[in-house]
Design a protein around this motif. Sequence first.
Motif, PDB file in Angstrom:
ATOM      1  N   GLY A  35       0.816  -1.212   0.000  1.00 44.12           N
ATOM      2  CA  GLY A  35       0.000   0.000   0.000  1.00 44.12           C
ATOM      3  C   GLY A  35       0.845   1.255   0.000  1.00 44.12           C
ATOM      4  N   SER A  36       0.177   2.398  -0.023  1.00 40.14           N
ATOM      5  CA  SER A  36       0.852   3.682   0.009  1.00 40.14           C
ATOM      6  C   SER A  36       1.044   4.150   1.450  1.00 40.14           C
ATOM      7  N   PRO A 147      -2.990   1.554 -11.992  1.00 38.80           N
ATOM      8  CA  PRO A 147      -2.098   1.817 -10.858  1.00 38.80           C
ATOM      9  C   PRO A 147      -2.646   2.916  -9.950  1.00 38.80           C
ATOM     10  N   TRP A 148      -2.491   2.716  -8.655  1.00 35.87           N
ATOM     11  CA  TRP A 148      -2.909   3.646  -7.600  1.00 35.87           C
ATOM     12  C   TRP A 148      -4.418   3.833  -7.525  1.00 35.87           C
ATOM     13  N   LEU A 149      -5.160   2.917  -8.104  1.00 32.56           N
ATOM     14  CA  LEU A 149      -6.623   3.022  -8.067  1.00 32.56           C
ATOM     15  C   LEU A 149      -7.143   2.933  -6.637  1.00 32.56           C
ATOM     16  N   ARG A 150      -6.510   2.115  -5.797  1.00 32.77           N
ATOM     17  CA  ARG A 150      -6.999   1.941  -4.424  1.00 32.77           C
ATOM     18  C   ARG A 150      -6.788   3.179  -3.571  1.00 32.77           C
ATOM     19  N   TRP A 184       2.105  -0.659  -6.234  1.00 35.40           N
ATOM     20  CA  TRP A 184       1.495   0.578  -6.703  1.00 35.40           C
ATOM     21  C   TRP A 184       0.008   0.691  -6.361  1.00 35.40           C
ATOM     22  N   SER A 185      -0.478  -0.020  -5.370  1.00 37.55           N
ATOM     23  CA  SER A 185      -1.888   0.068  -4.940  1.00 37.55           C
ATOM     24  C   SER A 185      -2.840  -0.015  -6.130  1.00 37.55           C
ATOM     25  N   ALA A 186      -2.588  -0.950  -7.027  1.00 39.14           N
ATOM     26  CA  ALA A 186      -3.365  -1.050  -8.262  1.00 39.14           C
ATOM     27  C   ALA A 186      -4.701  -1.732  -8.031  1.00 39.14           C
ATOM     28  N   GLY A 187      -5.592  -1.580  -9.003  1.00 43.55           N
ATOM     29  CA  GLY A 187      -6.886  -2.218  -8.922  1.00 43.55           C
ATOM     30  C   GLY A 187      -7.499  -2.429 -10.291  1.00 43.55           C
ATOM     31  N   ARG A 188      -8.493  -3.284 -10.326  1.00 46.46           N
ATOM     32  CA  ARG A 188      -9.294  -3.511 -11.533  1.00 46.46           C
ATOM     33  C   ARG A 188     -10.508  -2.601 -11.436  1.00 46.46           C
TER      34      ARG A 188
END
Length: 359
Positions: A35-36, A147-150, A184-188
């Motif tokens: 996470g960030s 990337p960084w969606l979350r 990179w806290s990515a998400g779908r």
Amino acid sequence: MDFTPTEEQAAARDLAARIFGDLATPERLTAAGTGSDPELWKALCAAGLVGAVEELGLLGLVLLLEEQGRTTAQVPFASTCVYGLLAVAAHGSPEQRERLLPGIGDGSVVVCGAFPAQGDVRARCGSGEGEQASAQGELTGTVPVVPWLRDATHVLVADERRELWLTPVTDATRVEAVELTAPWSAGRLTLDGAPAERLGSAAVRPGAAYADVLATARTAFASLQAGVCAGSLARAVAHTNAREQFGRPLATRQAVQLRAADAHMDIEAIRVTTYEAAWRRDAELPYATHALTAAWWASEAGVRVVHAGQHLHGGAGADLDHPVHRHFLWGRQLDAYLGCGGEVLQELGELVVSEEVRP
């Protein structure tokens, strides 16, 4: 051309270096997991570094992102500045700039980008007539990895016509966690009639704003790669100077020196092509081919450097918990993000040919 930073750019770079150096330590990065770091993000915004990018320009942002890359700091800094602040400043309406830029600058609005466009998102404009109706719409579709969606409150999305839409993360946007090579806290992203506002005028040539934002993103993330590589090489230099073999530091071995020298030259190639692309954008000159050139160097040379950094650490480089491994993961992720070397080179060739045959 002149890549010498202004006093304001140099001061912002030095401030960023201090904040990243103090807060993006290996211990804190390990604690953050994938996470960030909210405390680091709060410190960057409180120092005014995000909001300052509007005045510092892309070249100023490039300098700041190099400092982030050196420490592999886990914050949505590049994403928010590229897909949020610079995109809205360049292509937003006066009302959008007045409404959105203050929140982006103070960190309360975090923006990520569903880039590059994959043609899987459809937009339906609002009912009514005139510019006001075309400025509002609904988005439907799926983007596999963002990337960084979350971390985001808003997402900049390109639809099937490569028009830009800014949509808030609401109940109409489903976010599912996705783990990438780098943390990179990515998400779908799944959009189901998500409300959105157009960024840029419908009267402008379709895809023009998208092409500019993509070129800006490629330049910015190439500078992030330059910082990642510089941090990797710095760790390798420190290790080979401290580590002795047969009574001599490893750094005195010619093979080690040559490997480090090649890595240094690769980093400088990434840096100078990135500076040129950023300078040209700030000077309002054509820079699409220059952004692609920087992206190619970041992909091809970046992979060589992070591999060299890990190799020069010997057995320690194989330790997944060693700080240099984080640079390796970031370097590999940045190699693929926004187009790997072969894809970018093909796009660059096609763009050069199209410019040569243009009347």
